[in-house]
Design a protein around this motif. Structure first.
Motif, mmCIF file in Angstrom:
data_model
loop_
_atom_site.group_PDB
_atom_site.id
_atom_site.type_symbol
_atom_site.label_atom_id
_atom_site.label_comp_id
_atom_site.label_asym_id
_atom_site.label_seq_id
_atom_site.Cartn_x
_atom_site.Cartn_y
_atom_site.Cartn_z
ATOM 1 N N ALA A 1 0.828 -1.204 0.000
ATOM 2 C CA ALA A 1 0.000 0.000 0.000
ATOM 3 C C ALA A 1 0.862 1.252 0.000
ATOM 4 N N MET A 2 1.999 1.198 0.718
ATOM 5 C CA MET A 2 2.889 2.360 0.741
ATOM 6 C C MET A 2 3.442 2.646 -0.649
ATOM 7 N N VAL A 3 3.837 1.563 -1.331
ATOM 8 C CA VAL A 3 4.382 1.730 -2.680
ATOM 9 C C VAL A 3 3.313 2.299 -3.611
ATOM 10 N N ASP A 4 2.069 1.800 -3.466
ATOM 11 C CA ASP A 4 0.972 2.331 -4.285
ATOM 12 C C ASP A 4 0.792 3.830 -4.064
ATOM 13 N N LYS A 5 0.829 4.223 -2.775
ATOM 14 C CA LYS A 5 0.680 5.654 -2.467
ATOM 15 C C LYS A 5 1.810 6.453 -3.086
ATOM 16 N N TYR A 6 3.011 5.865 -3.060
ATOM 17 C CA TYR A 6 4.150 6.559 -3.669
ATOM 18 C C TYR A 6 3.884 6.765 -5.163
ATOM 19 N N VAL B 1 4.833 8.592 3.199
ATOM 20 C CA VAL B 1 3.676 7.774 3.564
ATOM 21 C C VAL B 1 3.874 7.259 4.987
ATOM 22 N N TYR B 2 2.957 7.666 5.871
ATOM 23 C CA TYR B 2 3.067 7.271 7.277
ATOM 24 C C TYR B 2 2.349 5.954 7.521
ATOM 25 N N GLY B 3 3.010 5.040 8.184
ATOM 26 C CA GLY B 3 2.339 3.818 8.625
ATOM 27 C C GLY B 3 1.677 4.100 9.960
ATOM 28 N N LEU C 1 7.378 5.484 4.571
ATOM 29 C CA LEU C 1 8.089 5.580 3.305
ATOM 30 C C LEU C 1 8.442 7.035 3.071
ATOM 31 N N MET C 2 9.654 7.279 2.625
ATOM 32 C CA MET C 2 10.029 8.641 2.246
ATOM 33 C C MET C 2 10.673 8.590 0.873
ATOM 34 N N SER C 3 10.254 9.515 0.016
ATOM 35 C CA SER C 3 10.837 9.556 -1.306
ATOM 36 C C SER C 3 12.220 10.163 -1.207
ATOM 37 N N ARG C 4 12.977 10.037 -2.273
ATOM 38 C CA ARG C 4 14.320 10.595 -2.280
ATOM 39 C C ARG C 4 14.306 12.093 -1.998
ATOM 40 N N ARG C 5 13.299 12.777 -2.575
ATOM 41 C CA ARG C 5 13.205 14.219 -2.375
ATOM 42 C C ARG C 5 12.955 14.568 -0.913
ATOM 43 N N ALA C 6 12.088 13.784 -0.278
ATOM 44 C CA ALA C 6 11.817 14.025 1.139
ATOM 45 C C ALA C 6 13.064 13.734 1.970
ATOM 46 N N LEU C 7 13.831 12.720 1.560
ATOM 47 C CA LEU C 7 15.062 12.392 2.286
ATOM 48 C C LEU C 7 16.099 13.501 2.137
ATOM 49 N N GLU C 8 16.190 14.040 0.909
ATOM 50 C CA GLU C 8 17.116 15.172 0.697
ATOM 51 C C GLU C 8 16.735 16.329 1.624
ATOM 52 N N ALA C 9 15.438 16.574 1.719
ATOM 53 C CA ALA C 9 14.984 17.672 2.571
ATOM 54 C C ALA C 9 15.285 17.372 4.033
ATOM 55 N N LEU C 10 15.102 16.121 4.422
ATOM 56 C CA LEU C 10 15.394 15.737 5.803
ATOM 57 C C LEU C 10 16.878 15.934 6.106
ATOM 58 N N ALA C 11 17.711 15.710 5.077
ATOM 59 C CA ALA C 11 19.162 15.846 5.267
ATOM 60 C C ALA C 11 19.539 17.282 5.598
ATOM 61 N N SER C 12 18.679 18.243 5.232
ATOM 62 C CA SER C 12 19.039 19.629 5.494
ATOM 63 C C SER C 12 18.735 20.054 6.932
ATOM 64 N N PHE C 13 18.139 19.148 7.697
ATOM 65 C CA PHE C 13 17.981 19.427 9.132
ATOM 66 C C PHE C 13 19.217 18.867 9.806
ATOM 67 N N VAL D 1 -1.327 8.192 4.291
ATOM 68 C CA VAL D 1 -1.336 7.346 5.479
ATOM 69 C C VAL D 1 -1.750 5.938 5.086
ATOM 70 N N VAL D 2 -1.055 4.946 5.629
ATOM 71 C CA VAL D 2 -1.449 3.558 5.404
ATOM 72 C C VAL D 2 -1.664 2.932 6.774
ATOM 73 N N GLU D 3 -2.821 2.306 6.961
ATOM 74 C CA GLU D 3 -3.089 1.696 8.269
ATOM 75 C C GLU D 3 -2.585 0.269 8.295
ATOM 76 N N TYR D 4 -2.096 -0.150 9.440
ATOM 77 C CA TYR D 4 -1.661 -1.539 9.572
ATOM 78 C C TYR D 4 -1.866 -2.011 10.995
ATOM 79 N N GLU D 5 -1.836 -3.310 11.126
ATOM 80 C CA GLU D 5 -2.021 -3.935 12.443
ATOM 81 C C GLU D 5 -0.631 -4.202 13.006
ATOM 82 N N ARG D 6 -0.388 -3.729 14.212
ATOM 83 C CA ARG D 6 0.932 -3.943 14.804
ATOM 84 C C ARG D 6 0.991 -5.327 15.446
#
Ligand code: UDP
Ligand code: MG
Length: 322
Positions: free
Chosen positions: A112-117, A124-126, A165-177, A197-202
């Motif tokens: 589901a995360m990949v689909d959202k991507y 995509v938050y689990g 899930l974080m895309s490469r672009r989001a990761l690049e942005a995270l790197a700037s923190f 958001v993707v829901e799952y059972e823990r």
């Protein structure tokens, strides 16, 4: 799309081979369906384990190049291990999913995360749809934690841990923190971009013991608040102000008592000064704290903005306002 799974491991020898097997099957399935590229990988980050974790990762990597490994020089904690993994894979992948080594995060949610991507989400938050498998204690403390975070003005996603899930672009942005006190759950929402958001059972921990005993949970919560929010300082200022106002009330009350004549000699001046001085001191600490709070935010060197899209201005969104 090249997908990397990033899995921080600390003394996880008991679960590692099962995790490796299941995640591999998952990736192979997704590759067969054509949802992800066959250059997708599973990256284990050994957070300075003291058991056989690294030997296991080492042998997995020799046996199959779908696996890759990263070993930290010593134990730096889950958040740092996760960031180390994400930052090391970000230049190789199109998106990365972080998950725990103990199979608590249901790996079937990856689809589901990949689909959202593919639908255009950069993050995509689990999110857990229930906490049935948690003990009552863990459930109530965790819920209280999310509420407290919100009350303290920290934007977090309710019931979302570090399965995302974080895309490469989001990761690049995270790197700037470049913060040292790392609380990824609070930082990722600051990155922005389109999210889903993707829901799952823990599930229950597959094997081994939790590496988050109560003491670590408390320090994690404390870290979360103090690294994201200066509201506690504001509360001190507010309290000081309230006490100061109360001292004016006390002044009036004591004067009335004084002039109606039923007080002990000296009581009025002592009571009024206790309240007024106490209130002023707290207020002064709060004001100083306010400046310290500003210094604290400045020293974080957070990006002032992150660009999403540019039109007719060259490359897209790889600049951050630092
Ligand atoms: N972990 C880590 N470094 C640490 C503690 C934990 O890398 O110092 C990893 C651990 O191997 C696991 C994840 O963080 O993959 C979550 O830990 P755990 O399952 O023990 O936490 P819980 O699920 O009990 O909150
Ligand atoms: Mg766990």
């Amino acid at each position: 799309m090249k997908l990397y799974l990033v899995i921080p491991c600390y003394n996880e020898e008991e679960v590692l081979s099962e995790t490796a097997k299941r995640t591999r099957e998952k990736l192979l399935g997704l590759i067969a369906e054509g949802k992800i590229s066959d250059e997708s990988r599973i990256c284990f980050v050994d957070d300075g384990s003291k058991d056989k974790t690294w030997e296991l990762i080492d042998s997995l990597c020799t046996a199959d190049n779908i696996y890759c490994g990263l070993k930290l020089s010593r134990n730096k904690g889950h958040q740092n291990a996760l960031l180390a993994g994400l930052m090391s894979v970000k230049d190789h992948c199109d998106a990365a999913i972080s998950l725990d080594a103990d199979l608590q995060d249901d790996i079937d949610a990856i689809d589901a995360m990949v689909d959202k991507y593919h639908d255009g989400c950069e993050v995509v938050y689990g999110v857990r749809c229930s906490r049935k498998t948690d003990k009552i204690f863990k459930r109530t403390t965790a819920r209280a934690f999310y509420r407290l975070m919100r009350a303290m003005g920290v934007e977090t996603v309710y019931d979302h841990a570090d399965y995302r899930l974080m895309s490469r672009r989001a990761l690049e942005a995270l790197a700037s923190f470049d913060e040292v006190n790392l609380f990824l759950r609070g930082l990722v929402p600051l990155v922005g971009f389109r999210s889903g958001v993707v829901e799952y059972e823990r599930n229950k921990r597959f094997a081994g013991k939790s590496k988050y005993p109560l003491k670590k949970m408390f320090s994690f919560a404390f870290e979360g608040i103090t690294s994201m929010s200066i509201k506690p300082i504001r509360l001190i200022s507010a309290l000081g102000f309230l006490i100061f106002i109360a001292s004016i009330g006390m002044l009036i009350y004591s004067l009335v008592r004084h002039f109606t004549g039923n007080t002990v000699e000296g009581w009025t001046s002592i009571v009024v000064s206790v309240w007024a001085v106490g209130g002023l001191q707290l207020l002064a600490i709060g004001v100083i704290g306010e400046y310290i709070g500003k210094i604290y935010l400045e020293t974080k060197h957070r990006p002032k903005y992150i660009i999403d899209t540019k039109l007719n201005l060259g490359e897209n969104g790889d600049e951050n306002g630092k």
